[in-house]
Design an enzyme around this catalytic site. Structure first.
Site, PDB file in Angstrom:
ATOM      1  N   GLY A   1       0.758  -1.154   0.065  1.00  0.00           N
ATOM      2  CA  GLY A   1       0.040  -0.020   0.073  1.00  0.00           C
ATOM      3  C   GLY A   1       0.799   1.238  -0.015  1.00  0.00           C
TER       4      GLY A   1
ATOM      5  CG  HIS B   1       3.202   5.640  16.614  1.00  0.00           C
ATOM      6  ND1 HIS B   1       3.484   6.826  16.427  1.00  0.00           N
ATOM      7  CD2 HIS B   1       2.265   5.067  15.507  1.00  0.00           C
ATOM      8  CE1 HIS B   1       3.254   7.167  15.122  1.00  0.00           C
ATOM      9  NE2 HIS B   1       2.676   6.055  14.450  1.00  0.00           N
TER      10      HIS B   1
HETATM   11  P1  NAI Z   1      -2.644   0.837   2.756  1.00  0.00           P
HETATM   12  O1  NAI Z   1      -4.217   0.643   2.772  1.00  0.00           O
HETATM   13  O2  NAI Z   1      -2.248   1.770   1.864  1.00  0.00           O
HETATM   14  O3  NAI Z   1      -1.764  -0.601   2.607  1.00  0.00           O
HETATM   15  C1  NAI Z   1      -2.069  -1.631   3.208  1.00  0.00           C
HETATM   16  C2  NAI Z   1      -1.833  -2.750   2.292  1.00  0.00           C
HETATM   17  O4  NAI Z   1      -1.880  -4.129   3.214  1.00  0.00           O
HETATM   18  C3  NAI Z   1      -3.028  -2.929   1.324  1.00  0.00           C
HETATM   19  O5  NAI Z   1      -2.297  -2.855   0.147  1.00  0.00           O
HETATM   20  C4  NAI Z   1      -3.366  -4.364   1.580  1.00  0.00           C
HETATM   21  O6  NAI Z   1      -3.872  -5.017   0.377  1.00  0.00           O
HETATM   22  C5  NAI Z   1      -2.331  -4.883   2.312  1.00  0.00           C
HETATM   23  N1  NAI Z   1      -2.799  -6.131   3.074  1.00  0.00           N
HETATM   24  C6  NAI Z   1      -3.697  -6.468   4.071  1.00  0.00           C
HETATM   25  N2  NAI Z   1      -3.797  -7.549   4.486  1.00  0.00           N
HETATM   26  C7  NAI Z   1      -2.597  -8.305   3.978  1.00  0.00           C
HETATM   27  C8  NAI Z   1      -2.078  -9.442   4.151  1.00  0.00           C
HETATM   28  N3  NAI Z   1      -2.744 -10.429   4.945  1.00  0.00           N
HETATM   29  N4  NAI Z   1      -1.117  -9.795   3.546  1.00  0.00           N
HETATM   30  C9  NAI Z   1      -0.278  -8.946   2.793  1.00  0.00           C
HETATM   31  N5  NAI Z   1      -0.932  -7.703   2.479  1.00  0.00           N
HETATM   32  C10 NAI Z   1      -1.995  -7.162   3.174  1.00  0.00           C
HETATM   33  O7  NAI Z   1      -2.202   1.322   4.206  1.00  0.00           O
HETATM   34  P2  NAI Z   1      -0.887   2.312   4.554  1.00  0.00           P
HETATM   35  O8  NAI Z   1      -0.919   3.759   4.513  1.00  0.00           O
HETATM   36  O9  NAI Z   1       0.293   1.738   3.614  1.00  0.00           O
HETATM   37  O10 NAI Z   1      -0.693   1.944   5.963  1.00  0.00           O
HETATM   38  C11 NAI Z   1      -0.225   0.681   6.362  1.00  0.00           C
HETATM   39  C12 NAI Z   1      -0.276   0.360   8.014  1.00  0.00           C
HETATM   40  O11 NAI Z   1       0.882   1.286   8.580  1.00  0.00           O
HETATM   41  C13 NAI Z   1      -1.533   0.933   8.585  1.00  0.00           C
HETATM   42  O12 NAI Z   1      -1.910  -0.011   9.555  1.00  0.00           O
HETATM   43  C14 NAI Z   1      -1.250   2.166   9.101  1.00  0.00           C
HETATM   44  O13 NAI Z   1      -1.893   2.849  10.330  1.00  0.00           O
HETATM   45  C15 NAI Z   1       0.345   1.949   9.568  1.00  0.00           C
HETATM   46  N6  NAI Z   1       1.063   3.060   9.609  1.00  0.00           N
HETATM   47  C16 NAI Z   1       1.975   3.219  10.587  1.00  0.00           C
HETATM   48  C17 NAI Z   1       2.872   4.352  11.063  1.00  0.00           C
HETATM   49  C18 NAI Z   1       3.859   4.284  12.187  1.00  0.00           C
HETATM   50  O14 NAI Z   1       4.246   5.095  12.446  1.00  0.00           O
HETATM   51  N7  NAI Z   1       3.973   3.022  12.567  1.00  0.00           N
HETATM   52  C19 NAI Z   1       2.747   5.438  10.046  1.00  0.00           C
HETATM   53  C20 NAI Z   1       1.916   5.164   8.930  1.00  0.00           C
HETATM   54  C21 NAI Z   1       1.148   4.317   8.520  1.00  0.00           C
END
Ligand code: NAI
Length: 420
Positions: free
Chosen positions: A123, A288
């Protein structure tokens, strides 16, 4: 043995330069020969044509193309002529220059490296992490994995297309199967749902716990020696979950949050004109989210306490804005959450470990008694290196900062217990 230089090529008659076997033809001379259409004919003594010794069945190569009527001669491949290492030119094949040629690695990539990274989730964050890691040109392969059919493959191919432009040879591949990244040195877990407007990180727990749990168990199966960096929110709980589900030692399971939160604080502080963002230094500890702690006693600009150049109310406002920064971005985007700075933060951590830099960064780690906190994942200053977390570093926090950190640990611990 003679050294055949550019001037010899210029003096060649009838488009043929006769050299003796053992003569040293400089790469520049061969370049000039190519430019001028001069063929180099090797003989056991200069003047004896190559045609007399050419293996049977191999067609003659003529300088001016087939049937141009010149004496048959051969422009040999670079490795058949001795060359001078001292007179190298750009683009000369490494083998011809006597330089070590990278051998195919275990992945069969042929880029001479052996370290593979898997990024789970293609994602917003995952795609950016993959781009940053590929750009670093440090690994043999970045494997992107996503459950959505074709997404990881498409992202990977698009990224690989940028290799010539960005100057990297890290192969980028995509798959729906974690087995594609088997034997990875690092696994970054970004899979899951992103926060939507109005959603807290804690709201995400139920949704993402199942995803992270399953992925972590598969990581343990396919990449048992990996260092896992969790990104999926809620970060502290998901990191705890990944640790439990992999069964890895805590040194090899960590979360990314503090690097991002601290970077946000520095970036926001710089907006006030204090200094460039990269001259401001701070750590973000605790959780966080709501229980993030930025100990201002540790914040500096050019090595001086930040409190000497920015007044206390402004600093408190900056901490509050940094804490809320994720939500602020979500409010603007309306759909999805931040990804540029999160991905840069992940890449910073992974590259530091790959280089075994042993830098101290705020990392979500399993507390080992430092700061009087134990057996809970939360943000603490940690030295990270090739083996993962090398040590948790105790900074001289004020009593108030320590109290806030311990309170954060207690609340995170409560939530982590609910995961079971
Ligand atoms: P996004 O929705 O753009 O991407 C998430 C991806 O995970 C999607 O492409 C989806 O198909 C995939 N996915 C879902 N289940 C899966 C599985 N079982 N196996 C493989 N892929 C799977 O979300 P984004 O923006 O990339 O964020 C991802 C995560 O990171 C979220 O939980 C977000 O809250 C978190 N995050 C954490 C931060 C931090 O500081 N720790 C900062 C920014 C985001």
């Amino acid at each position: 043995m003679r050294v055949i230089g550019v001037e010899d090529v210029d003096r060649a008659e009838n488009g043929v330069l006769h050299v003796a076997r053992g003569d040293l033809v400089t790469p520049l001379a061969r370049d000039r020969a190519r430019e001028r259409g001069v063929s180099i004919s090797i003989s056991s003594t200069a003047g004896e044509g190559e045609s007399q010794r050419r293996p049977q069945g191999r067609p003659p190569l003529a300088a001016g193309g087939p049937g141009n009527g010149t004496a048959p001669s051969l422009a040999p491949p670079p490795s058949t002529l001795p060359v001078s290492g001292a007179l190298y030119r750009r683009g000369a094949p490494a083998a011809a220059l006597g330089w070590p040629v990278p051998r195919a690695n275990a992945d069969g990539n042929g880029n001479g490296r052996r370290s593979r990274v898997t990024v789970v989730g293609a994602g917003h964050v995952g795609a950016q992490v993959a781009a940053r890691l590929a750009d670093a040109d440090r690994f043999s392969e970045v494997v992107v994995v996503d459950v959505a059919d074709g997404l990881a493959e498409g992202i990977a191919l698009d990224l690989w297309h940028s290799s010539a432009l960005r100057g990297f040879d890290t192969r980028v591949t995509g798959s729906t199967d974690l087995a594609a990244g088997a034997g990875s040195e690092f696994v970054v877990i970004t899979a899951g749902r992103a926060r939507q407007p109005g959603m807290t990180r804690t709201d995400l727990t139920q949704m993402n716990a199942a995803i992270v749990g399953e992925i972590s168990a598969n990581v343990a199966r396919h990449s048992p020696g990996a260092i896992v960096v969790v990104v999926t929110n809620p970060l502290d709980e998901m990191t705890e979950l990944a640790w439990r589900a992999t069964g890895f030692p805590p040194q090899r399971v960590m979360g990314m949050a503090g690097v991002l939160d601290a970077a946000r604080f520095c970036a926001l502080t710089a907006l006030g004109g204090v200094a460039r963002p990269d001259r401001i230094s701070a750590v973000a500890l605790g959780s966080h989210g709501e229980e993030m702690v930025i100990p201002l006693s540790q914040a500096t600009v050019d090595g001086r306490p930040l409190g000497t150049v920015v007044d206390a109310p402004t600093l408190e406002a900056l901490v509050a804005r940094a804490r809320d920064s994720g939500a602020e971005v979500v409010r603007h985007l309306k759909k999805g959450s931040a990804f540029f700075a999160p991905a840069a933060s992940v890449a910073r951590m992974v590259l530091a470990m790959a280089a075994d830099s042993r830098e101290v960064m705020p990392v979500c780690v399993r507390a080992d008694g430092a700061y009087g906190i134990r057996d809970v994942y939360l943000g603490l200053p940690a030295r990270i290196g090739r083996a993962g977390v090398v040590e948790i570093v105790e900074l001289p926090l004020t009593a108030g900062e320590l109290e806030m950190l311990r309170a954060a640990a207690a609340r995170i611990d409560e939530r982590a217990r609910q995961l079971a």
